[in-house]
Structures are given as C-alpha cells and as structure tokens.
Scaffold this motif. Structure first.
Motif, PDB file in Angstrom:
ATOM      1  N   MET A 406      12.366  27.903   4.527  1.00 54.52           N
ATOM      2  CA  MET A 406      11.692  28.380   5.735  1.00 54.52           C
ATOM      3  C   MET A 406      10.570  27.422   6.126  1.00 54.52           C
ATOM      4  O   MET A 406       9.870  26.894   5.259  1.00 54.52           O
ATOM      5  CB  MET A 406      11.099  29.767   5.487  1.00 54.52           C
ATOM      6  CG  MET A 406      12.128  30.851   5.240  1.00 54.52           C
ATOM      7  SD  MET A 406      11.351  32.397   4.693  1.00 54.52           S
ATOM      8  CE  MET A 406      10.265  32.733   6.091  1.00 54.52           C
ATOM      9  N   PRO A 407      10.357  27.211   7.420  1.00 56.91           N
ATOM     10  CA  PRO A 407       9.241  26.365   7.848  1.00 56.91           C
ATOM     11  C   PRO A 407       7.929  27.149   7.795  1.00 56.91           C
ATOM     12  O   PRO A 407       7.878  28.302   8.245  1.00 56.91           O
ATOM     13  CB  PRO A 407       9.610  26.013   9.293  1.00 56.91           C
ATOM     14  CG  PRO A 407      10.431  27.168   9.757  1.00 56.91           C
ATOM     15  CD  PRO A 407      11.193  27.651   8.555  1.00 56.91           C
ATOM     16  N   PRO A 408       6.870  26.586   7.245  1.00 53.61           N
ATOM     17  CA  PRO A 408       5.567  27.258   7.210  1.00 53.61           C
ATOM     18  C   PRO A 408       4.886  27.193   8.571  1.00 53.61           C
ATOM     19  O   PRO A 408       4.073  26.300   8.844  1.00 53.61           O
ATOM     20  CB  PRO A 408       4.799  26.469   6.145  1.00 53.61           C
ATOM     21  CG  PRO A 408       5.388  25.103   6.190  1.00 53.61           C
ATOM     22  CD  PRO A 408       6.840  25.290   6.544  1.00 53.61           C
ATOM     23  N   GLN A 409       5.198  28.143   9.450  1.00 46.52           N
ATOM     24  CA  GLN A 409       4.760  28.084  10.846  1.00 46.52           C
ATOM     25  C   GLN A 409       3.241  28.085  11.009  1.00 46.52           C
ATOM     26  O   GLN A 409       2.735  27.650  12.043  1.00 46.52           O
ATOM     27  CB  GLN A 409       5.359  29.253  11.631  1.00 46.52           C
ATOM     28  CG  GLN A 409       6.805  29.055  12.017  1.00 46.52           C
ATOM     29  CD  GLN A 409       7.305  30.180  12.895  1.00 46.52           C
ATOM     30  OE1 GLN A 409       7.881  31.133  12.399  1.00 46.52           O
ATOM     31  NE2 GLN A 409       7.074  30.084  14.189  1.00 46.52           N
ATOM     32  N   PHE A 410       2.529  28.579  10.017  1.00 44.11           N
ATOM     33  CA  PHE A 410       1.065  28.574  10.087  1.00 44.11           C
ATOM     34  C   PHE A 410       0.543  27.201  10.479  1.00 44.11           C
ATOM     35  O   PHE A 410      -0.372  27.066  11.301  1.00 44.11           O
ATOM     36  CB  PHE A 410       0.492  29.005   8.739  1.00 44.11           C
ATOM     37  CG  PHE A 410      -0.939  28.613   8.533  1.00 44.11           C
ATOM     38  CD1 PHE A 410      -1.963  29.253   9.206  1.00 44.11           C
ATOM     39  CD2 PHE A 410      -1.260  27.575   7.649  1.00 44.11           C
ATOM     40  CE1 PHE A 410      -3.294  28.878   9.011  1.00 44.11           C
ATOM     41  CE2 PHE A 410      -2.581  27.204   7.448  1.00 44.11           C
ATOM     42  CZ  PHE A 410      -3.603  27.852   8.128  1.00 44.11           C
ATOM     43  N   TYR A 411       1.131  26.142   9.913  1.00 45.57           N
ATOM     44  CA  TYR A 411       0.639  24.789  10.157  1.00 45.57           C
ATOM     45  C   TYR A 411       1.012  24.281  11.551  1.00 45.57           C
ATOM     46  O   TYR A 411       0.477  23.264  11.993  1.00 45.57           O
ATOM     47  CB  TYR A 411       1.169  23.834   9.089  1.00 45.57           C
ATOM     48  CG  TYR A 411       0.563  24.078   7.728  1.00 45.57           C
ATOM     49  CD1 TYR A 411      -0.687  23.568   7.408  1.00 45.57           C
ATOM     50  CD2 TYR A 411       1.235  24.838   6.776  1.00 45.57           C
ATOM     51  CE1 TYR A 411      -1.258  23.803   6.166  1.00 45.57           C
ATOM     52  CE2 TYR A 411       0.673  25.068   5.521  1.00 45.57           C
ATOM     53  CZ  TYR A 411      -0.574  24.546   5.235  1.00 45.57           C
ATOM     54  OH  TYR A 411      -1.139  24.797   4.005  1.00 45.57           O
ATOM     55  N   SER A 412       1.913  24.973  12.244  1.00 42.90           N
ATOM     56  CA  SER A 412       2.244  24.584  13.618  1.00 42.90           C
ATOM     57  C   SER A 412       1.307  25.215  14.634  1.00 42.90           C
ATOM     58  O   SER A 412       1.282  24.813  15.795  1.00 42.90           O
ATOM     59  CB  SER A 412       3.685  24.992  13.947  1.00 42.90           C
ATOM     60  OG  SER A 412       3.792  26.389  14.123  1.00 42.90           O
ATOM     61  N   GLY A 413       0.548  26.224  14.192  1.00 41.39           N
ATOM     62  CA  GLY A 413      -0.404  26.885  15.076  1.00 41.39           C
ATOM     63  C   GLY A 413       0.218  27.876  16.027  1.00 41.39           C
ATOM     64  O   GLY A 413      -0.476  28.425  16.892  1.00 41.39           O
ATOM     65  N   ARG A 414       1.531  28.141  15.889  1.00 40.06           N
ATOM     66  CA  ARG A 414       2.210  29.080  16.787  1.00 40.06           C
ATOM     67  C   ARG A 414       3.150  29.979  15.995  1.00 40.06           C
ATOM     68  O   ARG A 414       3.657  29.591  14.943  1.00 40.06           O
ATOM     69  CB  ARG A 414       2.991  28.323  17.868  1.00 40.06           C
ATOM     70  CG  ARG A 414       2.095  27.533  18.813  1.00 40.06           C
ATOM     71  CD  ARG A 414       2.874  26.904  19.948  1.00 40.06           C
ATOM     72  NE  ARG A 414       2.005  26.144  20.828  1.00 40.06           N
ATOM     73  CZ  ARG A 414       1.316  26.665  21.846  1.00 40.06           C
ATOM     74  NH1 ARG A 414       1.422  27.961  22.100  1.00 40.06           N
ATOM     75  NH2 ARG A 414       0.542  25.911  22.601  1.00 40.06           N
TER      76      ARG A 414
END
Length: 507
Positions: A406-414
C-alpha cells in the motif's frame, strides 16, 4: 546539588541514548512495519485533516457500523499531536513525521531511567549491573531505531517499567507504589491490550505473598486507568470497550491469517534481539535464581514469563509482540547474571573469557547501530508519495507489479482515493481499457511499483498510451533489498514515475 547530578553515572548513558535517538529520528525515515504507519500515523493524520481514509469511524461506514479491530487510544494521542503541529503552522508531512520521531525518542529515554532504577531495586549491591542495564537500553543495537518509530509495543514500555519499578522498590508495598503500579499497568494495557497479561501474571505472586489487599488496590487502579484510556470509545461509539470487543472478535476468526511459527520462535527472537552470545547469559541470569530470589524479583519475573508464554501459545506470532517486556527481561538478566558470575569460582578463573564475551557483545552492538540508525525504511514508497506532495499532484494511479504494498498516502499530503491496476495475478486487462475508466478523475502521474516484471508492465502501458512521459525512478533502500532477499514477505520494490499529461484515451 547540580554538581552531584552532573557527576551521576547515569548521566552518560542517558545522554548517549538521547543523541542516538535524535540521530535515528533524523536519518531513519519511513516506517518499519505496516502497523506503525497505517494503524497509527495514517489514521491520526487523516483525522487531523478532517478525513477518515480507512473508514474507522462509524459515521463514515455504510450499512451497520462495525468496530475496526484496532485500539483508538494510541492513535488518538497522535491525532492530538498532528492537530498541535497544524496549529503552529507545520504542514509538511516530512517535517511532521520528523517531529513525531523526535517526540517518541525523547519519551523512550524514560525506559533508560526506569531500567536503571529497577535494576538498583532488584539488587542494591550491584550498582555496576544497574549502570550496564542503562547502557544496554540506551545504546543496544536496535533500541534507538525502535524507539523513534510508532510501534505501540514500544510506546507501552515506559508505563510497564514504571509498574515493575514500583513493585520492586520494597517488599512491603506502600500506597504510592500500589497507585503507580496500577496506573502503569492500566496505561500500558490501554495502549496495548495484551499488556493486561502483566496484571494477570501478578495475581499469583501477590496471593502467595498474602498481599490480597495490595492486589485489590492495584487491580482497581489498573482497571480505572484502563477505562480512562479507552475513553475515545465513549465519544466515537457512545459506549465503552467497543474497540476491545472488535479486537477480540477479529482475532478469534483471523489470527491464523498472520505469521505463525513454532512455540520456541520467541526464544530465538530474544536471543537475536538481545544480541548473542550475551543474550544466552541474560536469559539464564533472569530465571536461574530459584529460592534465593527475593519476593520483589518474582513480582517482575513471573508476569514477564506469563507474557512470553501467552505469545508463544498464541497462533499469531510476530516479533514485535514481545517487545513490551524485553527491557524488563534485560534488567532481570543483567542483574541475575551479575549475581551468578560473582558466586561462581569457575568464572573467576576465566575472567578473560567473560570479558571477551562482553567485548563481542558491544562490537556487534556498534555494528548494528551503524546500520540501523540510518535505515530509511520503505524508502521507495515514502519517497514516491513525497514526490507527489512536492509536485502538487491531486491524484495518481498505482500499477502494482510483483508487489501489493500500500502507498503511505500521508506523505503525499492528500487522502483522495487513487486509481489502481493490479497486474500481479497475470490476468490484467489491457492498459487502454483500464486507463479509460480514469477519465472522470484523471491522474497526473502513474506509479509503476514492482521489480522483476516491472519493465513488462511499463512496455504494455507505453504501447497503449504512447504519450506517457518518464519522470524518475525511485529505488528501494539497500537494507530493504537485503531484508527482502532474507525473507520475501518483506517486499522491496522499485517505483518508476511517469507523467500522464495527454496520454489517457479520453474523448
């Protein structure tokens, strides 16, 4: 008074431990395991942003709401931290993550202090053993790394060590010791449900000591504290212990879906975590004392053994599960081995061997520190999301090849839902057919995630979408690659980023 404090022998390991944790906070980015990010950071950060990315909260669930098999207590504390960071204007995900690692590192220094105090109480005539405990907890190969990441098992250690210290201070428990023992066990159990086994393990010890009033006092305070720790359930569900019931129900039906192993698996884990060959000495030192051990010794040893036995029997065996009691075990083992060593003439005649074993221990420790302090965990996944944040992307597509991480979306800011194409099973649809469904909400970038068959997937997409433009490749870290070769369950992937621009087959 200030001069005495500056000369205290505990000051050196405490300062070294603090420095190592700050180094780890700076350089050991990312997350170690699924739970320390997706069950803590991702949850708390989305709440702070007014989102609920995995629909834990009942008002975001469709149909009959069902409790997620997780504990809100720890995630709630991190939610407050994120809100505080936002309140002071710190919005960049990388900066937020760094500050959270620093805070965890500072908090974990309590383990060094409490380990020293516990060792002094277990055997007041062994001050060198207590100082050695402090050094091991301060600079033990994996402890600085574990301390700065968001593992609830590590976060529960200081309150447990506080409880053990209070139990070991004196044979007769004062009301202050009873109070703090109950608070420590209650907080630890509120953070990590399994820590309640420590309280259960204390029952036979205090009953044999005929201290049933003390036992009732500790139990009442621990249960009251645990209830307060579960207070988020009252705000979320309107009734207590909903998440606890959900956790128990989930484990009754899904425990077999997680890693299993033989009953002795945790013995091997302990031997590695406490670093051989000294780990064998510590395990012997912790439990060899027999009738010579004071009552205060068993108040620590029996709950620790009970905790380890429970996890050895429980089908779901993950190494991090036993972390809450390892500092107490290190303390018991160090003090116990010191006593054993002093009273055995054979070791007196072989002092060079004993010295060599400890030198080997610290050499291995230093090597482990050198590797672990700069471990960029899940580097490719974190940096890929960081790339999206810096580019201002509002949406992306993830093409999973070989790996389903899974991609850690937290680091994308969205927190918007991303497009995904699972091409791991060999039955994937043609890229043009898949991409056509994205036209309503087109992605700005496509992230190809995999390793062995990554090139094949990219060529298939470029054949159907010739307008794709290559942007960058993000490699996984060397340690992640090594861990993947050691055990394939630790997937390590390369991520290649392509800009979509006008490549989609949209009308």
């Amino acid at each position: 008074m200030t001069g005495r404090l500056s000369q205290h022998p505990l000051l050196a390991p405490l300062l070294v431990g603090l420095i190592l944790r700050l180094v780890a906070a700076q350089f050991s980015t990312g997350y170690l395991m699924h739970d320390d990010h997706f069950m803590v950071v991702e949850v708390a950060a989305s709440w702070a942003d007014g989102e609920d990315y995995n629909n834990w909260l009942p008002w975001n669930q469709s149909g009959t709401p069902k409790a997620h098999p997780a504990n809100f207590a720890y995630a709630s504390t991190q939610f407050l931290v994120f809100k505080l960071l936002q309140g002071v204007g710190i919005e960049h995900p990388g900066n937020q993550a760094f500050i959270i690692r620093v805070l965890h590192g500072l908090y974990s220094c309590l383990t060094i202090l409490l380990g020293f105090f516990l060792a002094r109480c277990l055997h007041p005539h062994q001050p060198k053993a207590a100082l050695l405990v402090a050094w091991m907890l301060a600079a033990g190969g994996f402890w600085p790394l574990l301390s700065v990441h968001q593992l609830v098992e590590v976060v529960s250690i200081p309150p447990l060590m506080l409880a053990f210290w209070m139990l070991a201070r004196k044979s007769e428990l004062s009301w202050s010791s009873i109070l703090w023992t109950g608070i420590g066990i209650g907080i630890a159990t509120g953070l990590r449900y399994q820590c309640g086994i420590i309280g259960l393990g204390l029952i036979p010890v205090l009953l044999l000591e005929r201290k049933w009033k003390d036992l009732l006092g500790i139990g009442a305070i621990a249960l009251s504290t645990f209830f307060l720790m579960q207070a988020p359930d009252l705000f979320v569900w309107g009734e207590p212990f909903v998440q606890l019931r959900g956790y128990i129900e989930y484990n009754q039906t899904h425990a077999g879906n997680y890693p299993t192993g033989p009953w002795y698996q945790y013995i091997l884990t302990l031997m590695g975590l406490m670093v051989p060959p000294v780990s064998l000495m510590l395990l012997w030192g912790a439990f060899h004392r027999g009738k010579s051990a004071p009552a205060t010794w068993w108040r620590v040893a029996v709950p620790v053994v009970g905790f380890l036995l429970f996890h050895s029997v429980f089908i779901n065996k993950q190494e991090r599960f036993i972390l809450p009691v390892v500092p107490a075990l290190i303390t018991l083992g160090t003090v116990g081995w010191s006593i054993w060593h002093q009273h055995r003439p054979w070791w007196g005649r072989h002092s060079q061997l004993h010295r060599g074993l400890w030198i080997g221990f610290w050499v291995i420790n230093i090597a482990l520190l050198g590797v672990s302090l700069t471990y960029e965990a899940k580097k490719s996944r974190v940096e890929a999301m960081g790339f999206l944040y810096e580019s201002g992307a509002t949406n992306f597509a993830l093409i999973q090849v070989d790996s389903g991480a899974m991609p850690p979306q937290f680091y994308s800011g969205r927190w918007t839902s991303y497009h995904i194409d699972n091409r791991r099973d060999g039955k994937a649809n043609p890229p043009a057919k898949v991409a056509a469904k994205w036209c309503v909400n087109p992605p700005e970038y496509i992230l190809f995630q995999g390793h062995q068959h990554l090139g094949e997937a990219i060529q298939a997409y470029k054949a159907d979408l010739p307008g794709l433009r290559y942007v960058t490749t993000i490699q996984s870290g060397r340690i992640d690659q090594w861990l993947s070769r050691l055990n394939p369950i630790n997937s390590s992937e390369r991520i290649m980023v392509y800009a979509v621009e006008d490549a989609l087959p949209c009308p």
